[in-house]
Scaffold this active site. Structure first.
Site, PDB file in Angstrom:
ATOM      1  N   GLN A  33       0.874  -1.045   0.396  1.00 56.42           N
ATOM      2  CA  GLN A  33       0.602   0.119  -0.018  1.00 56.42           C
ATOM      3  C   GLN A  33       0.690   1.533   0.315  1.00 56.42           C
ATOM      4  O   GLN A  33       1.907   1.590   1.248  1.00 56.42           O
ATOM      5  CB  GLN A  33      -1.221   0.283   1.302  1.00 56.42           C
ATOM      6  CG  GLN A  33      -1.575   1.132   1.002  1.00 56.42           C
ATOM      7  CD  GLN A  33      -2.029   1.688   2.448  1.00 56.42           C
ATOM      8  OE1 GLN A  33      -2.497   2.590   3.428  1.00 56.42           O
ATOM      9  NE2 GLN A  33      -3.065   0.663   2.996  1.00 56.42           N
ATOM     10  N   ARG A  35       1.146   4.814   0.519  1.00 53.84           N
ATOM     11  CA  ARG A  35       0.357   5.687   1.728  1.00 53.84           C
ATOM     12  C   ARG A  35       1.248   7.524   1.725  1.00 53.84           C
ATOM     13  O   ARG A  35       2.761   6.838   2.320  1.00 53.84           O
ATOM     14  CB  ARG A  35       0.216   5.213   2.624  1.00 53.84           C
ATOM     15  CG  ARG A  35      -0.169   6.074   3.373  1.00 53.84           C
ATOM     16  CD  ARG A  35      -0.385   5.994   5.290  1.00 53.84           C
ATOM     17  NE  ARG A  35       0.612   5.533   6.079  1.00 53.84           N
ATOM     18  CZ  ARG A  35       0.269   4.857   7.309  1.00 53.84           C
ATOM     19  NH1 ARG A  35      -0.862   4.436   7.404  1.00 53.84           N
ATOM     20  NH2 ARG A  35       1.918   4.739   7.862  1.00 53.84           N
ATOM     21  N   ASN A  65      -3.338   4.355  -0.837  1.00 51.27           N
ATOM     22  CA  ASN A  65      -3.799   4.564   0.525  1.00 51.27           C
ATOM     23  C   ASN A  65      -4.414   6.025   0.027  1.00 51.27           C
ATOM     24  O   ASN A  65      -4.177   7.538   0.252  1.00 51.27           O
ATOM     25  CB  ASN A  65      -3.056   5.228   1.466  1.00 51.27           C
ATOM     26  CG  ASN A  65      -3.972   5.782   2.912  1.00 51.27           C
ATOM     27  OD1 ASN A  65      -3.512   6.921   3.034  1.00 51.27           O
ATOM     28  ND2 ASN A  65      -4.351   4.621   3.118  1.00 51.27           N
ATOM     29  N   ASP A  85     -12.068   9.493   4.741  1.00 44.91           N
ATOM     30  CA  ASP A  85     -11.467   9.218   4.023  1.00 44.91           C
ATOM     31  C   ASP A  85     -13.280   9.359   2.704  1.00 44.91           C
ATOM     32  O   ASP A  85     -13.762   9.343   3.325  1.00 44.91           O
ATOM     33  CB  ASP A  85     -10.611   8.377   3.396  1.00 44.91           C
ATOM     34  CG  ASP A  85      -9.161   8.865   3.730  1.00 44.91           C
ATOM     35  OD1 ASP A  85      -9.218  10.333   3.968  1.00 44.91           O
ATOM     36  OD2 ASP A  85      -9.089   7.683   4.075  1.00 44.91           O
ATOM     37  N   THR A 130       1.995   3.406  17.688  1.00 46.64           N
ATOM     38  CA  THR A 130       2.914   3.416  16.375  1.00 46.64           C
ATOM     39  C   THR A 130       2.861   4.724  16.912  1.00 46.64           C
ATOM     40  O   THR A 130       2.681   6.002  16.419  1.00 46.64           O
ATOM     41  CB  THR A 130       2.706   2.676  15.670  1.00 46.64           C
ATOM     42  OG1 THR A 130       3.307   2.868  15.043  1.00 46.64           O
ATOM     43  CG2 THR A 130       1.228   2.983  14.821  1.00 46.64           C
ATOM     44  N   THR A 132       4.402   5.781  13.740  1.00 48.00           N
ATOM     45  CA  THR A 132       3.541   6.586  12.117  1.00 48.00           C
ATOM     46  C   THR A 132       2.103   6.896  12.024  1.00 48.00           C
ATOM     47  O   THR A 132       1.544   6.843  10.874  1.00 48.00           O
ATOM     48  CB  THR A 132       3.752   5.317  11.616  1.00 48.00           C
ATOM     49  OG1 THR A 132       3.370   4.063  11.808  1.00 48.00           O
ATOM     50  CG2 THR A 132       5.715   4.655  11.580  1.00 48.00           C
ATOM     51  N   GLY A 166       2.208  -1.435  15.428  1.00 44.16           N
ATOM     52  CA  GLY A 166       2.488  -1.516  15.727  1.00 44.16           C
ATOM     53  C   GLY A 166       3.353  -3.265  15.797  1.00 44.16           C
ATOM     54  O   GLY A 166       3.932  -3.704  17.116  1.00 44.16           O
ATOM     55  N   MET A 276      18.212 -19.493  39.594  1.00 43.90           N
ATOM     56  CA  MET A 276      17.274 -17.743  39.633  1.00 43.90           C
ATOM     57  C   MET A 276      18.117 -16.389  38.910  1.00 43.90           C
ATOM     58  O   MET A 276      19.380 -16.324  39.661  1.00 43.90           O
ATOM     59  CB  MET A 276      17.898 -17.389  40.821  1.00 43.90           C
ATOM     60  CG  MET A 276      17.248 -18.080  42.230  1.00 43.90           C
ATOM     61  SD  MET A 276      15.399 -18.723  41.910  1.00 43.90           S
ATOM     62  CE  MET A 276      14.788 -20.562  42.174  1.00 43.90           C
ATOM     63  N   CYS A 432       4.527 -17.073  45.217  1.00 47.43           N
ATOM     64  CA  CYS A 432       5.599 -17.372  44.679  1.00 47.43           C
ATOM     65  C   CYS A 432       5.481 -19.166  43.934  1.00 47.43           C
ATOM     66  O   CYS A 432       5.943 -19.130  43.074  1.00 47.43           O
ATOM     67  CB  CYS A 432       7.118 -16.786  44.568  1.00 47.43           C
ATOM     68  SG  CYS A 432       6.520 -14.636  44.876  1.00 47.43           S
TER      69      CYS A 432
END
Length: 518
Positions: A33, A35, A65, A85, A130, A132, A166, A276, A432
């Site tokens: 895609q 964009r 896009n 859009d 994310t 972006t 992400g 451990m 634990c």
């Protein structure tokens, strides 16, 4: 054209876009895609034409896009629309029936509307935050993706779906696995920076494609044998403990200093081999030894959280079990944020916690703990069983809710367990070390993680009952060594194929309209 959505690349604007896309399709990307929200129309068309040529060489569709005009100008294979859009009906009138139209959705209502309006596929997101996508309003997580998949299953038209937001090589398999609904799974994942910002895009694409098309190592490779009832389950539990003693699996504990000595002694007494180690950099080598990992969220620091993530991801990659104990999950904002990060970045075969802790994991934001204690519960047995089951179903794992009565579920089968001793609540580290015992059983028995978990719980809690009943136990101080002795005694009985200790088991199938087996 029929589209393979398994690895869907969404580009970022960059001068290197042509070279990156070429490398990405060479590496295995199945959809591209284009964009770019900022370049002028002429530049968009020029770049799109060059990308179109690259994609055609590999018979890979090019999606544009937002810009229907650009898609038409370059004869692209499709156009992808956001919620703000052009509407689908108008776009379809412009592009005709041959061009694919995809739509971004972040809710079930948006998904249903898009499908009913004629969308050919859905982009579901944002899964994780994310950089972006700075205008993200909703972070769905895998649970939100699954809810949308569940909701669109019954629609008259079934369309392909991809998740976006992400997603990278560290989480792609968890996204695909944990988002799977009862009757629908994702058809693919969309990535941006995982390829666009990679040092070697071709290799990044190749690895993502491999991960997207093969099952993750952390899931069971087969289906467990059907269980005929509680008696059958108990009979198998003794065999699990026998396997534990025969295999001596590694049990890697990431826990606080106060508990480490006790955890090591418990592991040794049940037949496991303890270590451990709180440094996540050691985890890849330790995970390769075939054991299990326990993450006990007792002491929270930024360094500890990073080490937890590194270790869990190393065990996930090797297909070895990880148990998560979200100690005090609702006590502070820091703990709640740590839980959120661990749940997003890791897969846990078993989550063990009290009612307050599991409520936080489920998302009940008003849950508040005082320290690590669960506090007074006002929930009914049915409420607790339902919380356990729904969390296990959402996470696709096994969940243990601890308390006077323990509840155990894999999202399908749910059991109530009423073993144990009041002394366990009067010593440090009992929760634990229950995690240590369960994890060791998970490492020894990989076929049915609910059975392995139940076996560990029963071994631990029946040993506590047997220790408390001894004449030499006068209080918590004398209980601890007697308890370790009784764990070792049960381990010995199991090695001799003697399951008489399980006569003390108090296990009941909790009726929640469940089938008998996964």
């Amino acid at each position: 054209m029929e589209i393979d959505y398994s690895l869907y690349l969404v580009t970022d604007p960059t001068p290197e876009i042509r070279g990156i896309v070429q490398a990405a399709v060479d590496g295995g990307v199945t959809v591209v895609q284009y964009r770019d929200k900022h370049s002028d129309t002429g530049e968009l068309i020029r770049t799109a034409n060059s990308l179109r040529a690259i994609c055609k060489q590999h018979s890979i569709p090019l999606i544009i896009n937002d810009r229907v005009d650009v898609a038409l100008a370059v004869d692209a294979d499709g156009v992808h629309l956001g919620q703000t859009d052009m509407d689908i009906h108008t776009a379809r009138q412009l592009v005709g029936s041959k061009m694919t139209i995809g739509v971004t959705v972040s809710s079930l209502a948006e998904a249903v509307a898009a499908v009913e309006s004629g969308a050919d596929y859905l982009g579901i997101g944002t899964v994780y935050a994310t950089p972006t996508k700075e205008d993200t309003k909703v972070i769905l997580g895998t649970a939100g993706v699954r809810d949308i998949l569940d909701g669109v299953t019954g629609l008259e038209k079934v369309v392909p779906t991809v998740a976006i937001g992400g997603i990278n090589a560290k989480n792609i398999q968890r996204v695909l696995f944990k988002s799977q609904a009862m009757s629908k799974r994702l058809d693919g994942v969309a990535v941006v920076s995982a390829i666009m910002a990679a040092d070697v895009p071709r290799l990044a694409a190749r690895e993502l494609r491999r991960l997207a098309t093969q099952p993750p190592g952390f899931i069971n490779k087969g289906r467990p044998d059907p269980v005929k009832g509680v008696d059958d389950l108990l009979r198998r539990a003794n065999a699990v403990i026998k396997d534990l003693g025969a295999k001596h699996p590694l049990c890697h504990n990431m826990t606080n200093l106060v508990v480490q000595n006790f955890a090591a002694n418990v592991a040794l007494s049940i037949g496991s081999s303890p270590i451990m180690a709180n440094n996540g950099d050691e985890a890849p080598e330790l995970a390769a030894l075939g054991g299990a990992l326990v993450i006990n969220m007792g002491s929270i620091t930024p360094e500890a959280t990073t080490n937890y993530v590194r270790a869990a991801q190393a065990y996930n990659a090797c297909g070895q079990p990880v148990l998560f104990d979200p100690v005090g999950a609702g006590a502070t904002k820091l703990r709640r944020e740590t839980v959120k990060r661990l749940m997003a970045d890791c897969y846990f075969e078993v989550i063990k916690g009290n009612e307050s802790e599991l409520s936080v994991l489920w998302g009940e934001v008003n849950t508040q703990q005082k320290g690590v204690d669960s506090g007074m519960s006002t929930s009914s047995d049915l409420d607790k069983a339902a919380l356990t089951r729904k969390l296990a179903a959402r996470e696709r794992n096994v969940v243990v809710l601890t308390g006077k009565t323990d509840y155990l579920s894999d999202g399908t089968r749910t059991y109530a367990i009423q073993n144990g001793s009041g002394y366990l609540g009067r010593i440090t580290g009992s929760g634990c070390t229950l995690g240590t015992t369960i994890a060791a059983c998970l490492a020894a028995h990989r076929e049915d993680k609910l059975l392995a978990t139940l076996s560990g719980i029963l071994m631990y809690e029946i040993a506590a009952e047997r220790a408390a009943a001894r004449d030499d136990v006068k209080g918590p101080g004398t209980f601890v060594p007697a308890f370790i002795d009784e764990l070792a005694n049960i381990a010995t009985l199991a090695q001799e194929s003697d399951g008489s200790w399980l006569n003390q088991a108090k296990v009941e199938r909790f009726g929640l309209n469940e089938p008998d087996s996964i």
